[in-house]
Design an enzyme around this catalytic site. Sequence first.
Site, PDB file in Angstrom:
ATOM      1  N   SER A  69       2.706   3.730   7.069  1.00 36.62           N
ATOM      2  CA  SER A  69       3.865   3.477   7.923  1.00 36.62           C
ATOM      3  C   SER A  69       4.105   1.988   8.046  1.00 36.62           C
ATOM      4  O   SER A  69       3.189   1.172   7.895  1.00 36.62           O
ATOM      5  CB  SER A  69       3.623   4.091   9.308  1.00 36.62           C
ATOM      6  OG  SER A  69       4.760   3.941  10.121  1.00 36.62           O
ATOM      7  N   ASP A  70       5.348   1.639   8.325  1.00 38.14           N
ATOM      8  CA  ASP A  70       5.684   0.250   8.606  1.00 38.14           C
ATOM      9  C   ASP A  70       6.862   0.233   9.567  1.00 38.14           C
ATOM     10  O   ASP A  70       7.643   1.186   9.625  1.00 38.14           O
ATOM     11  CB  ASP A  70       6.026  -0.523   7.332  1.00 38.14           C
ATOM     12  CG  ASP A  70       5.996  -2.020   7.590  1.00 38.14           C
ATOM     13  OD1 ASP A  70       4.895  -2.545   7.875  1.00 38.14           O
ATOM     14  OD2 ASP A  70       7.054  -2.655   7.538  1.00 38.14           O
TER      15      ASP A  70
END
Length: 159
Positions: A69-70
Amino acid sequence: MAPRPTLILASTSPYRRSLLDRLSVEYVAADPAIDEDLWRDHQPEAMVRALAQAKAEAIDQPNALVIGSDQCVDLEGAVLGKPGTPERAVTQLLRMSGKSHRLLTAVAVHDTRTGETRVDLDIHTLTMRSLSRETVEAYVRADRPMGCAGSYMLEKRGV
């Protein structure tokens, strides 16, 4: 019957771990060791999608589902990432004061059994009320959001 895949969180973030902890699912956290600076020239949406995918695909373990995730804040086309210092957190928050911004969160799931990766992007447009320097400095001292994109934490006082 094939053994159940291991769920791996490709992150060192305590915030991401706390999200999975709340679900009471078994998982392993692993550092994806990705150089995020390699994607800084991308547009905000493309950047978070690419980083989420790179993190998920960086973990090489058979029979696993890997989550990467970012997140970033897009303020008028400028990416606001993790400030790193209290001074930069104050500067970011004062830049956002009284303005709308987009909070971009990408999540990727990589299936090491098939090599397939799926990426999804969530976008929220938020408007920050006007804040005084004194209020911003007090907030930064209290929540210490130096490791959070945009310098605020919705799960704490930043809401």
